[in-house]
Design a protein around this motif. Structure first.
Motif, PDB file in Angstrom:
ATOM      1  N   LEU A  33       2.877  -8.858   1.158  1.00 50.52           N
ATOM      2  CA  LEU A  33       2.220  -8.137   0.061  1.00 50.52           C
ATOM      3  C   LEU A  33       2.942  -8.410  -1.270  1.00 50.52           C
ATOM      4  CD1 LEU A  33       1.824  -4.724   1.958  1.00 50.52           C
ATOM      5  CD2 LEU A  33       0.040  -6.410   1.540  1.00 50.52           C
ATOM      6  N   ASP A  35       2.213  -9.659  -4.019  1.00 54.43           N
ATOM      7  CA  ASP A  35       1.556  -9.399  -5.312  1.00 54.43           C
ATOM      8  C   ASP A  35       1.120  -7.951  -5.468  1.00 54.43           C
ATOM      9  OD1 ASP A  35       1.861 -12.044  -5.857  1.00 54.43           O
ATOM     10  OD2 ASP A  35      -0.073 -12.586  -4.937  1.00 54.43           O
ATOM     11  N   VAL A  36       1.429  -7.157  -4.465  1.00 56.95           N
ATOM     12  CA  VAL A  36       0.948  -5.773  -4.492  1.00 56.95           C
ATOM     13  C   VAL A  36       2.032  -4.879  -5.094  1.00 56.95           C
ATOM     14  CG1 VAL A  36       0.333  -3.868  -2.953  1.00 56.95           C
ATOM     15  CG2 VAL A  36      -0.535  -6.157  -2.504  1.00 56.95           C
ATOM     16  N   GLU A  37       1.612  -3.877  -5.862  1.00 54.58           N
ATOM     17  CA  GLU A  37       2.608  -2.995  -6.485  1.00 54.58           C
ATOM     18  C   GLU A  37       2.892  -1.772  -5.624  1.00 54.58           C
ATOM     19  OE1 GLU A  37       1.913  -3.982 -11.191  1.00 54.58           O
ATOM     20  OE2 GLU A  37       1.618  -1.932 -10.484  1.00 54.58           O
ATOM     21  N   ALA A  71      -8.287   1.526  -3.225  1.00 50.55           N
ATOM     22  CA  ALA A  71      -8.484   0.271  -3.958  1.00 50.55           C
ATOM     23  C   ALA A  71      -9.196   0.491  -5.292  1.00 50.55           C
ATOM     24  CB  ALA A  71      -9.256  -0.697  -3.090  1.00 50.55           C
ATOM     25  N   GLU A  72     -10.206   1.355  -5.287  1.00 47.21           N
ATOM     26  CA  GLU A  72     -11.016   1.499  -6.510  1.00 47.21           C
ATOM     27  C   GLU A  72     -10.285   2.266  -7.626  1.00 47.21           C
ATOM     28  OE1 GLU A  72     -12.111   4.882  -3.763  1.00 47.21           O
ATOM     29  OE2 GLU A  72     -11.636   2.764  -3.580  1.00 47.21           O
ATOM     30  N   GLU A  73      -9.175   2.941  -7.272  1.00 43.32           N
ATOM     31  CA  GLU A  73      -8.480   3.740  -8.285  1.00 43.32           C
ATOM     32  C   GLU A  73      -7.324   3.002  -8.970  1.00 43.32           C
ATOM     33  OE1 GLU A  73      -7.185   7.562  -6.925  1.00 43.32           O
ATOM     34  OE2 GLU A  73      -9.185   8.025  -6.140  1.00 43.32           O
ATOM     35  N   GLY A  74      -6.964   1.876  -8.466  1.00 46.36           N
ATOM     36  CA  GLY A  74      -5.830   1.141  -9.043  1.00 46.36           C
ATOM     37  C   GLY A  74      -6.149   0.648 -10.444  1.00 46.36           C
ATOM     38  N   ARG A  78      -4.862  -5.055 -11.037  1.00 44.65           N
ATOM     39  CA  ARG A  78      -3.624  -4.923 -10.270  1.00 44.65           C
ATOM     40  C   ARG A  78      -3.908  -4.243  -8.945  1.00 44.65           C
ATOM     41  NH1 ARG A  78      -0.376  -2.213 -14.875  1.00 44.65           N
ATOM     42  NH2 ARG A  78       0.653  -1.106 -13.205  1.00 44.65           N
ATOM     43  N   VAL A  79      -3.269  -4.721  -7.916  1.00 43.46           N
ATOM     44  CA  VAL A  79      -3.462  -4.090  -6.617  1.00 43.46           C
ATOM     45  C   VAL A  79      -2.246  -3.215  -6.347  1.00 43.46           C
ATOM     46  CG1 VAL A  79      -3.940  -4.515  -4.193  1.00 43.46           C
ATOM     47  CG2 VAL A  79      -4.619  -6.205  -5.893  1.00 43.46           C
ATOM     48  N   MET A  80      -2.510  -1.944  -6.077  1.00 44.14           N
ATOM     49  CA  MET A  80      -1.398  -1.034  -5.806  1.00 44.14           C
ATOM     50  C   MET A  80      -1.475  -0.523  -4.383  1.00 44.14           C
ATOM     51  SD  MET A  80      -0.368   1.213  -9.029  1.00 44.14           S
ATOM     52  CE  MET A  80       1.135   1.591  -8.195  1.00 44.14           C
ATOM     53  N   LEU A  81      -0.343  -0.537  -3.705  1.00 50.66           N
ATOM     54  CA  LEU A  81      -0.312   0.000  -2.346  1.00 50.66           C
ATOM     55  C   LEU A  81      -0.268   1.527  -2.395  1.00 50.66           C
ATOM     56  CD1 LEU A  81      -0.068  -0.858   0.629  1.00 50.66           C
ATOM     57  CD2 LEU A  81       2.410  -0.717   0.380  1.00 50.66           C
TER      58      LEU A  81
END
Ligand code: PXP
Length: 388
Positions: A33, A35-37, A71-74, A78-81
């Motif tokens: 992951l 690239d995920v924050e 996913a829809e709230e990030g 940017r992709v946030m875990l």
């Protein structure tokens, strides 16, 4: 910046934010992951109790909470875990009751929170609780760095006190150079000498002779004064240990304030590195000093064990030991090599030697004091026997 870390607790944090962030980054990497924050917040019990009430309708603080980010709230692009919130107050209490370092407890909580973000939930069923715990244990095992190179901690003997006795008479015995040879023959893995500006014990002649005769490793302990730096650059010991030095002190009293004199110490490390001399910083067991030592470019830190050794009772010794263990772990994880010393004796050394993070112990006074009664060879061997 995949890991966003923040602390909002007013209490002193017993771990470095840097090291927690690094663990977070390693967790992301482990699951591909990169690239995920991931956001990590270290807080106190009060704030944790508020969050626990608001989001779980539970009273009182808890150790860790995870908030997965749908996913829809990030934020766009940017992709946030998600967020992991850890109560440092609870972590500290739990560490104490388990007899482990706070650093280790926070690592466990971080992993627990992370596995929650991945979708595991121990509250769903006993089977899932088992699976989740197994996953956490696997990750924690994997996070551990390889153990130090040698199974046994190395014993470096400080022979300054032999020179102190010699100087008391102003004649030429006992000779610290002979003492160094005996220590090596008895199995010591290194010799330490402190060439003080006032030359109260070790003399220039001693270090030059030891440079030729010491077969293991000569560690020159020194203050960062220009005169001694020049001697070190000429002498080329196997390593130097920078210590604070005051003329009025009986022995080195506190750790070096690396953080408070970073530009100057960076320059000293650079000059030593150019001469291929590794540098160790003798520091109190504090995150701030570990991070500064790294920034200064030191290869080693030597964790000051004086407060642990001098503790007036068992409870205080336990607290001080925890600080030493945490600092050693943190320094080790950050890539520094870790030594320790000051005040260690035949009763308090085994515990420090058992820490898998420490490579070498530097011991002087206790061994010399015992040597008066049992001989130096025997005193060194007895100390070595405690290190297995
Ligand atoms: N490490 C450092 C940096 C020291 O200054 C000293 C004392 O000279 C020691 C270790 C050894 O301490 P002790 O003599 O109490 O064993």
């Amino acid at each position: 910046m995949p890991v966003l870390i923040r602390s909002e607790t007013t209490a002193a944090i017993p771990v470095s934010l840097d090291s927690v962030a690094r663990t977070g980054a390693r967790l992301l990497r482990r699951y591909g992951l990169d690239d995920v924050e991931l956001s990590i917040l270290l807080t106190g019990d009060e704030r944790m109790a508020e969050l626990n009430q608001t989001y779980r309708q539970k009273t009182g603080p808890t150790n860790v909470l995870s908030f997965p980010m749908p996913a829809e709230e990030g934020p766009a692009g940017r992709v946030m875990l998600g967020d992991i919130v850890i109560s440092v107050d609870t972590a500290r209490r739990e560490a104490e009751s388990r007899g482990i370092t706070c650093h280790r407890r926070i690592a466990r909580l971080l992993v627990h929170g992370f596995v929650h973000l991945l979708g595991y939930d121990h509250e769903r069923s006993p089977t899932e609780a088992e699976t989740m715990l197994a996953e956490e244990n696997k990750i924690l095992d994997n996070l551990k760095r390889p153990q130090r190179r040698n199974a046994m901690v190395n014993l470096a003997i400080n022979v300054d006190h032999v020179a102190t006795l010699r100087q008391a008479r102003g004649i030429n015995e006992p000779d610290p150079v002979t003492a160094a040879n005996i220590c090596e023959l008895a199995g010591a893995g290194g010799i330490v000498v402190h060439l003080r500006e006032d030359r109260r014990h070790i003399q220039d002649r001693d270090v030059w002779l030891m440079r030729q005769l010491v077969k293991t490793k000569l560690n020159l302990e020194m203050g960062a004064s220009e005169e001694i730096i020049k001697i070190a650059l000429d002498l080329k010991p196997d390593m130097i240990t920078l210590v604070p030095e005051k003329r009025e002190e009986l022995t080195t009293e506190g750790g070096l304030d690396v953080d408070g004199q970073l530009p100057r110490l960076k320059e000293v490390v650079k000059r030593m590195s150019d001469a291929a001399i590794p540098v160790s910083m003798f520091i109190d067991p504090e995150s701030r000093q570990i991070m500064a030592s790294r920034e200064a470019g030191a290869a080693f830190v030597e964790i000051h064990t004086g407060r642990y050794s001098d503790a007036a009772n068992e409870a205080k010794a336990d607290r001080e030991f925890d600080l030493v263990a945490t600092a050693a772990e943190e320094a080790y994880e950050s890539g520094l090599r870790v030594n320790a010393g000051h005040g260690l004796n035949y009763l308090n050394t085994s515990r420090v030697a058992a820490l898998g993070t420490i490579e070498e112990l530097s011991i002087g006074h206790a061994v010399m004091a015992r040597a008066i009664f049992v001989g130096l060879d025997q005193a060194v061997r007895e100390m070595l026997a405690l290190l297995v």
